[in-house]
Design a protein around this motif. Structure first.
Motif, short mmCIF file in Angstrom:
data_model
loop_
_atom_site.label_atom_id
_atom_site.label_comp_id
_atom_site.label_asym_id
_atom_site.label_seq_id
_atom_site.Cartn_x
_atom_site.Cartn_y
_atom_site.Cartn_z
N ARG A 196 -29.22 12.98 -44.75
CA ARG A 196 -28.56 12.44 -44.52
C ARG A 196 -26.82 12.45 -44.25
NH1 ARG A 196 -29.66 8.03 -46.67
NH2 ARG A 196 -31.18 7.20 -44.91
N ALA A 197 -27.03 13.01 -46.02
CA ALA A 197 -25.42 13.77 -46.12
C ALA A 197 -25.47 14.96 -45.84
CB ALA A 197 -25.77 13.37 -47.81
N GLY A 198 -26.14 15.52 -45.06
CA GLY A 198 -26.06 17.20 -45.21
C GLY A 198 -26.52 18.39 -45.82
N ARG A 199 -27.54 17.68 -46.69
CA ARG A 199 -27.07 18.35 -48.23
C ARG A 199 -28.21 19.48 -47.93
NH1 ARG A 199 -23.26 17.53 -52.57
NH2 ARG A 199 -21.53 16.18 -51.97
N LEU A 200 -29.18 19.49 -46.43
CA LEU A 200 -30.33 19.85 -47.12
C LEU A 200 -30.23 21.29 -46.31
CD1 LEU A 200 -32.81 17.78 -45.71
CD2 LEU A 200 -32.62 18.08 -48.15
N GLY A 201 -30.44 22.54 -47.39
CA GLY A 201 -30.47 23.73 -47.06
C GLY A 201 -31.42 24.08 -45.77
N GLU A 202 -31.68 25.19 -45.42
CA GLU A 202 -31.83 25.55 -44.09
C GLU A 202 -34.01 25.76 -44.48
OE1 GLU A 202 -32.89 26.59 -40.04
OE2 GLU A 202 -30.92 26.04 -40.52
N GLU A 203 -33.82 25.75 -45.17
CA GLU A 203 -35.58 26.05 -45.41
C GLU A 203 -35.91 24.41 -45.29
OE1 GLU A 203 -33.94 25.01 -49.77
OE2 GLU A 203 -33.04 26.60 -47.92
N TRP A 204 -35.44 23.34 -45.46
CA TRP A 204 -35.76 22.34 -45.61
C TRP A 204 -35.35 21.45 -44.20
CZ3 TRP A 204 -38.48 19.43 -49.03
CH2 TRP A 204 -37.76 20.27 -50.38
N GLN A 205 -35.06 22.80 -42.98
CA GLN A 205 -34.28 21.88 -41.47
C GLN A 205 -36.04 22.17 -40.89
OE1 GLN A 205 -32.11 19.92 -40.95
NE2 GLN A 205 -31.43 20.73 -43.09
N GLY A 206 -35.94 22.76 -39.76
CA GLY A 206 -37.44 23.29 -38.95
C GLY A 206 -38.60 24.08 -39.54
N PRO A 207 -37.95 24.91 -40.82
CA PRO A 207 -39.73 25.15 -40.92
C PRO A 207 -40.18 24.62 -41.79
CG PRO A 207 -37.90 27.26 -41.11
CD PRO A 207 -37.27 25.40 -41.11
N PHE A 208 -39.29 23.71 -42.58
CA PHE A 208 -40.28 22.31 -43.47
C PHE A 208 -40.85 21.32 -42.21
CE2 PHE A 208 -40.55 18.13 -45.07
CZ PHE A 208 -41.31 18.45 -46.15
N MET A 209 -40.36 21.19 -40.88
CA MET A 209 -41.07 20.23 -40.10
C MET A 209 -42.38 20.54 -39.26
SD MET A 209 -39.48 17.09 -39.74
CE MET A 209 -38.15 16.35 -40.12
N LYS A 210 -41.60 21.98 -38.88
CA LYS A 210 -42.91 22.88 -38.71
C LYS A 210 -44.55 23.60 -39.58
CE LYS A 210 -43.81 27.06 -36.47
NZ LYS A 210 -43.54 28.47 -35.55
#
Length: 344
Positions: free
Chosen positions: A200-214
């Motif tokens: 929510r605070a926009g503090r997740l790295g890229e590895e937690w975005q699309g790759p994590f969801m997938k």
């Protein structure tokens, strides 16, 4: 440890923007000034060189970061901040302190997980949950939450949920029942909250975005949603993962608790559903497909879907333009070629 803080959210947000503008002005002029001063050498007529300019930029940057951290934390603690002075007690005195404690608290979790993967016993899992419990009371600080996640990494974070869910039938595929969610909230709930708060605070790295969801199983994602208060963005990302699966993946061999989690989350945040239906032209067809509703295996599920749709789409709900686009996508989807609604 801890600090009493009073902030005017509107004034603080304005000041953050002003400092960003100041940094941009200094950054755009710095190279030219440095070059001119260097070329002039002793002939430079100014009383000072480039050092004060560098210090000014550093002051703006440090102050902006500190104020943004305070605003991020305030918004976690008081989601509807409104106007005027808001007073809260922060767990940590600085972003650096919060991040340091997050790293320190993540280390025992990782070590307990390592031992559990070797021993695989009730006692070893009890030590895992004892380590996660140490996070309670600190999770409103997004810098702390982000540091915990960064230290653990996506693989260990996902493994913690998978170890807990592996003996619960098709939970990783179809999600957890309300009773199981209630039990899990006491053990892995702090990890779910950490993920939701940092996101929510926009503090997740890229590895937690699309790759994590997938890479993460639908049941794990809906468990995170059910055990936390997800942002609209996170909730809709998980919904697209769950609803975008082929209908054959949801054959009625057992209850599809993933769908139940989504509907309950949208009941708490109907504007998120409104946004999903407006932004994704296929979402309405995925959610409202007759077979998906019939095969959910959950008693009263059709009524739950109808109720949350009413909350999201009734006159006056949310933003008019978003609601209207959601209706357009629903109508187009239900009237499209090969639609399951055509011909009854």
């Amino acid at each position: 440890m801890g600090e009493f803080v009073g902030i005017d959210p509107r004034g603080a947000d304005q000041l953050i923007q002003q400092m960003a503008t100041g940094k941009n002005v200094l950054a755009s002029t710095r190279h030219g000034l440095e070059t001119a001063i260097a070329e002039a050498g002793e002939a430079w007529t100014g009383q000072q060189g480039v050092t004060p300019m560098h210090r000014s930029w550093a002051f703006f940057d440090e102050t902006q970061r500190d104020l943004k951290w305070r605003m991020d934390t305030l918004k976690q603690m008081v989601p509807t901040s409104g106007n005027g002075l808001m007073s809260v007690i922060f767990t940590f005195g600085s972003e650096i302190e919060a991040a340091r404690q997050g790293k320190a608290d993540a280390a025992p979790i990782a070590e307990a997980l390592r031992k559990h993967e070797i021993e695989n016993s009730v006692e070893s899992w009890r030590k895992v949950t004892a380590a996660t419990a140490a996070m309670k009371g600190k999770l409103n600080d997004p810098a702390y939450a982000a540091a915990v996640l960064s230290t653990l990494g996506p693989e260990k974070f996902r493994a913690l949920f998978m170890h807990w869910m592996k003996n619960r039938g098709p939970a990783m595929d179809k999600g957890l029942s309300p009773n199981a969610i209630k039990e899990g909230r006491e053990t892995l709930g702090p990890l779910a909250e950490a993920y939701a708060n940092a996101e929510r605070a926009g503090r997740l790295g890229e590895e937690w975005q699309g790759p994590f969801m997938k890479a993460t199983q639908p049941g794990v994602l809906t468990a995170i949603v059910a055990m936390s208060k997800p942002s609209t963005k996170l909730l809709n990302q998980v919904a697209l993962k769950v609803l975008g699966r082929p209908l054959t993946a949801d054959l009625p061999t057992s209850e599809n608790w993933n769908l139940n989690v989504l509907v309950e989350a949208y009941d708490a945040n109907p504007q998120a559903l409104q946004t999903l239906l407006a932004q994704n032209k296929e979402a309405a067809g995925w959610l409202l497909h007759p077979q998906r509703v019939r095969m959910s295996g959950i008693s009263g599920f059709e009524g739950k879907v109808a109720g949350v749709l009413d909350k999201a789409l009734k006159p006056g709900a949310g933003v008019d333009s978003v609601r209207e686009q959601a209706w357009v996508n629903i109508i187009r989807g239900m009237g499209a070629k090969d639609s399951p609604w055509i011909g009854g």
